[in-house]
Design an enzyme around this catalytic site. Structure first.
Site, mmCIF file in Angstrom:
data_model
loop_
_atom_site.group_PDB
_atom_site.id
_atom_site.type_symbol
_atom_site.label_atom_id
_atom_site.label_comp_id
_atom_site.label_asym_id
_atom_site.label_seq_id
_atom_site.Cartn_x
_atom_site.Cartn_y
_atom_site.Cartn_z
ATOM 1 N N SER A 534 0.826 -1.203 0.000
ATOM 2 C CA SER A 534 0.000 0.000 0.000
ATOM 3 C C SER A 534 0.862 1.255 0.000
ATOM 4 O O SER A 534 0.549 2.249 -0.642
ATOM 5 C CB SER A 534 -0.934 0.009 1.212
ATOM 6 O OG SER A 534 -1.937 -0.962 1.052
ATOM 7 N N ASN A 747 -5.952 -7.880 -2.707
ATOM 8 C CA ASN A 747 -5.509 -8.261 -1.364
ATOM 9 C C ASN A 747 -4.553 -7.306 -0.664
ATOM 10 O O ASN A 747 -4.469 -7.323 0.557
ATOM 11 C CB ASN A 747 -4.832 -9.629 -1.417
ATOM 12 C CG ASN A 747 -5.777 -10.711 -1.852
ATOM 13 O OD1 ASN A 747 -6.808 -10.936 -1.239
ATOM 14 N ND2 ASN A 747 -5.436 -11.373 -2.938
ATOM 15 N N TYR A 748 -3.818 -6.509 -1.402
ATOM 16 C CA TYR A 748 -2.733 -5.767 -0.749
ATOM 17 C C TYR A 748 -2.848 -4.246 -0.793
ATOM 18 O O TYR A 748 -2.348 -3.563 0.077
ATOM 19 C CB TYR A 748 -1.394 -6.165 -1.369
ATOM 20 C CG TYR A 748 -0.963 -7.543 -0.969
ATOM 21 C CD1 TYR A 748 -0.462 -7.769 0.303
ATOM 22 C CD2 TYR A 748 -1.080 -8.617 -1.827
ATOM 23 C CE1 TYR A 748 -0.071 -9.031 0.696
ATOM 24 C CE2 TYR A 748 -0.697 -9.891 -1.453
ATOM 25 C CZ TYR A 748 -0.193 -10.088 -0.193
ATOM 26 O OH TYR A 748 0.188 -11.335 0.196
ATOM 27 N N ILE A 749 -3.444 -3.735 -1.853
ATOM 28 C CA ILE A 749 -3.514 -2.289 -1.957
ATOM 29 C C ILE A 749 -4.751 -1.798 -1.228
ATOM 30 O O ILE A 749 -5.870 -2.216 -1.547
ATOM 31 C CB ILE A 749 -3.569 -1.866 -3.442
ATOM 32 C CG1 ILE A 749 -2.265 -2.261 -4.133
ATOM 33 C CG2 ILE A 749 -3.807 -0.366 -3.563
ATOM 34 C CD1 ILE A 749 -2.318 -2.150 -5.631
#
Length: 790
Positions: A534, A747-749
């Site tokens: 992120s 899933n990650y940002i």
DNA sequence: AATTTAACTTAGAAGACCAGGC
DNA sequence: GCCTGGTCTTCTAAGTTAAATT
């Protein structure tokens, strides 16, 4: 070889090096100096510290348990008390929201009316479709948990839960008698259960899996097992895989596939709608009185296990699951859905501390599979939100953590050095934790499970990582690292370590995570991945200038997304059509280039003085060699010919298809017309071909009266535009061929970053989030503004 | 055991392309 | 010549389920 100390080896059969944490010589002057304390003291220190860890964790656990219980009790009381009040409030809120939405909708409708006068019909159609979507969404998604965040900590996940159970795959239907397995040249008959298994393999003939010897071996073993369980084969004793011929089965499945493909669209739709209707009730459940979507309500059908990478169990039979093996999780007062006729449920549970609706145990590695809520559900949303908030919380600790691990890279305690080094790798290269794996899983590693052979050291400070990570995706990176990290890695690889040995012999994820907890409760290795992903996205987005068209901005956004995907090593296989696709694009570009040059030649032929006026404009004409031009022309013609042929066969086919419906006379007439048309086209083509070839040779063009300089210039412009566009597309295609963007996006940002970008840059969120993601991240879409920062 | 992350598969949507009508 | 709508092709998103983490 260092002398091993005390009697430690007695109890644990670990290699010597793993118990040693000092006196390691290094070649460089700045060698690792063993702590200047007596060995005894060292051992004591070590034991102490280890003891301490154990004690600490024990203590912690005890107190945590107590605390949890107390908290739980309190929470339950509080929640039941508060709940009624909350409910009332919620009802109020919901009706308010409804009203607001109505108003919104109305105003939207009025603007739509205005627009529809201006815009084309198709646009209106699209809008209607969108509106419908919205309505459906409204029905399901009325509850906005993020406006009510206070009731989401604690163990209790729900108070009431009702659902309709799960859908089982259809029973096996035996193949037609003529479709048989051939064994040793003779068709044999199989009991249905065994035939089913043989069919699983038969359907896969020609695939990479079916060629894999391990897959074959595992499949055959289980096939024989099922065969024996069901009375065997009457004609022959089947015991050799190589004598099996699945071609009849393969051909049958292939034909079925074709049939399915050829189904008329209406029929297809009918089948689909029927299926959708029968599944409707399983799609939703009632959680605390609210309608929520269920994710995977279908029990996984039997088949051959497709483990990824070199999985020792790949090809094994994944057995059919029966209701008796399925446990349902329901609220205490919820009605129990009726099991399929003649069956019973395995177990009915009422566990409101978990977020699953049903579970069963699979037979491949004896693990549990769950039926869970959909991504747009409250529970998933809440945990997603928490995940990103945790990652954001890491912001406030990361400096301290970094300072600490830099210091501890030089620690005198081996375990500390390993922790520091591992943290460095996790932080800088976004490695996963790397838990231990058993023999019967694919050999993949993460940070803690890195082995000697996965890390190559190139002085002074270059490291090459080369290993298989999750899903057997290769992680290959040649990178410069911190000097001290390099030294440490060299120490961790020091003799007597050899290939096969753990690099971090003192570490496993739980040790590492315990260390992380000391900074921030709930901080674990994977949080670093979320944080760095992120963070990277934020930085990348900050670099994008707010200008250009929407599409250009989307391209920029994707480029930022790609940076994150590369950081996380999210790869994908190059799709099989990729090479051909690029080739085709290149040819297309070449063709357009040629067309452009041709137009420019025509321009010159029309007005010679143009060349003097703007010479640059015509330079490219000379850059096309005659040979290449000839090739291009031939290709263009070839393609056209092919198209004509295709077209004819298609229409002929269609006509034959309709034959029954037509009278003989009509049919005759139509096929005559077709033939006539074909002839005409062939003639036309011949002429065109002649002309183009002649043009390519002489560069003399036949001018038509309708041509004007302006018109041709416009055409050139258009072609130019198309060329740059296609070039861009090709680059994008190439850049993305091995990178999977979606994983990091999903899933990650932090989705609020995407929302921020959308609002700040005026890019409709639909361009960045798919429908599913818009639902999943509804909380983010509503809570972030143009100024939001990770 | 429970949850999150991940790539692979497939179905259907979007886009490219083209013919025919205005 | 431009627009439109049908068809073919390509791409993408949804769905599935394997494989991680904790």
């Amino acid at each position: 070889m260092p002398v091993s100390t005390s009697g430690e080896e007695d109890d644990v059969p670990l290699p010597v090096f793993s118990r040693r944490r000092h006196t390691i010589k290094t070649e460089d002057d700045d060698e690792y100096v063993a702590p200047k304390v007596s060995r005894k003291r060292e051992e004591k220190e070590k034991n102490d510290s280890e003891d301490e860890i154990v004690l600490y964790s024990k203590r912690k656990r005890q107190s945590k348990d107590k605390g949890d219980k107390r908290r739980k009790l309190k929470k339950v009381k509080k929640e039941t008390k508060v709940r009624e009040g909350v409910k009332e409030k919620r009802v109020e809120k919901e009706s308010k929201v409804k009203k607001e939405k109505k108003v919104k909708k109305e105003s939207k409708e009025s603007t739509m009316k205005k627009e529809s006068k201006v815009k084309k019909e198709s646009k209106v159609k699209k809008e209607i479709k969108l509106k419908k979507e919205e309505q459906i969404k409204e029905e399901v998604d009325l509850y906005k948990w993020w406006e009510n965040q206070d009731d989401f900590d604690g163990e209790i996940k729900w108070h009431t839960l009702e659902h309709h159970g799960v859908i089982f795959p259809p029973e096996y239907k035996t193949l037609p008698k003529s479709v048989r397995l051939i064994y040793g040249g003779e068709p044999v008959s199989l009991p249905p259960a065994a035939e089913e298994v043989a069919g699983f393999f038969g359907a896969m003939i020609g695939t990479e899996n079916a060629k894999n010897p391990v897959f074959q071996k595992n499949f055959f073993h289980d096939f024989i097992e099922v065969l024996k369980e069901n009375g065997g084969c009457p004609e022959a004793e089947i015991k050799e895989f190589d004598k099996c011929d699945f071609s009849k089965m393969y051909a049958y499945f292939e034909k079925e596939r074709e049939k399915k493909k050829a189904l008329p669209p209406q029929e297809r739709k009918r089948v689909r709608d029927e299926r959708l209707k029968s599944e409707e009730k399983y799609k939703y459940c009632l959680l605390d009185g609210r309608k929520e979507q269920v994710g995977n309500f279908r029990i996984e059908p039997p088949g051959l296990f497709r483990g990824r990478g070199a999985h020792p169990k790949t090809g094994k039979l994944k057995r059919r699951v029966y209701p008796e093996q399925v446990s349902l999780n329901l609220g205490k007062s919820a009605p129990v859905p009726s099991p399929p006729r003649g069956h019973k449920w395995g177990e009915i549970r009422h566990d409101n501390t978990v977020a699953w609706l049903a579970m069963w145990r699979e037979n491949i590695s004896n693990s549990v599979k769950y039926v869970r809520f959909a991504n747009n559900s409250t529970l998933k949303g809440v945990s997603d939100f928490k995940k990103f908030e945790k990652a954001r919380a890491l912001k406030n600790y990361i400096d301290a953590i970094r300072t600490d691990y830099r210091k501890k890279l030089k620690s005198r305690l081996m375990i500390e050095r390993q922790i520091a080094t591992a943290t460095y790798l996790i932080d800088v290269f976004a490695l996963r934790a790397g838990g231990e794996k058993s023999e019967d899983e694919a050999d993949t590693v993460g940070c803690c499970s890195l082995r000697y052979e996965h890390v190559f050291l190139k002085p002074p400070n270059v490291v090459i990582f080369d290993f298989l990570g999750k899903d057997s995706v290769r992680f290959y990176q040649e990178v410069e690292v911190d000097m001290q990290v390099f030294k440490n890695l060299r120490i961790f690889k020091k003799e007597p370590k050899k290939p096969g040995d753990d690099l971090f012999d003192r570490l496993d994820p739980s040790i590492l995570n315990k260390y992380f907890h000391s900074y921030l409760p709930g901080l674990t290795a994977k949080v670093f991945r979320t944080y760095n992903a992120s963070k990277t996205m934020q930085e990348q987005l900050d670099l994008i200038p707010n200008k250009g068209t929407v599409n250009e901005k989307v391209v920029q956004f994707n480029a930022a997304n790609r940076e994150v995907a590369i950081l996380c090593n999210h790869q994908r296989n190059v799709s099989k059509g990729f090479e051909a696709g690029v080739q085709k694009m290149n040819e297309k570009i070449e063709e357009m280039q040629w067309r452009k040059i041709r137009l420019k030649r025509i321009l010159l032929q029309m007005e010679k003085k143009l060349k003097k006026k703007k010479g640059d404009y015509f330079v490219e004409i000379d850059e096309l060699s005659k040979e290449t031009e000839k090739e291009i022309v031939e290709r263009v013609l070839e393609n056209e010919k092919e198209r004509d042929e295709k077209r004819y066969t298609r229409e002929k086919q269609k006509l034959d298809w309709d034959k029954k419906k037509l009278s003989k006379e009509e049919y005759k007439q139509k096929s005559e017309a077709l033939k006539e048309d074909r002839k005409k086209r062939a003639e036309k083509f011949k002429e065109k071909s002649k002309q183009l070839k002649a043009e390519a040779r002489s560069h003399k063009y036949e001018l038509k009266g309708s041509m004007t300089v302006e018109k041709i210039e416009k055409q050139v412009e258009k072609l130019e535009e198309r060329i740059t566009n296609t070039n861009l597309q090709r680059k994008d295609k190439e850049d993305n061929s091995t990178v999977a963007l979606s994983t990091s996006k999903v899933n990650y940002i932090d989705p609020r970053l995407t929302v921020m970008f959308s609002k700040k840059f005026d890019v409709p969120i639909e361009k960045l989030f798919t429908k599913a993601l818009r639902e999943k991240f509804a909380w983010a879409i509503e809570s972030a503004d143009a100024e939001w920062r990770f």
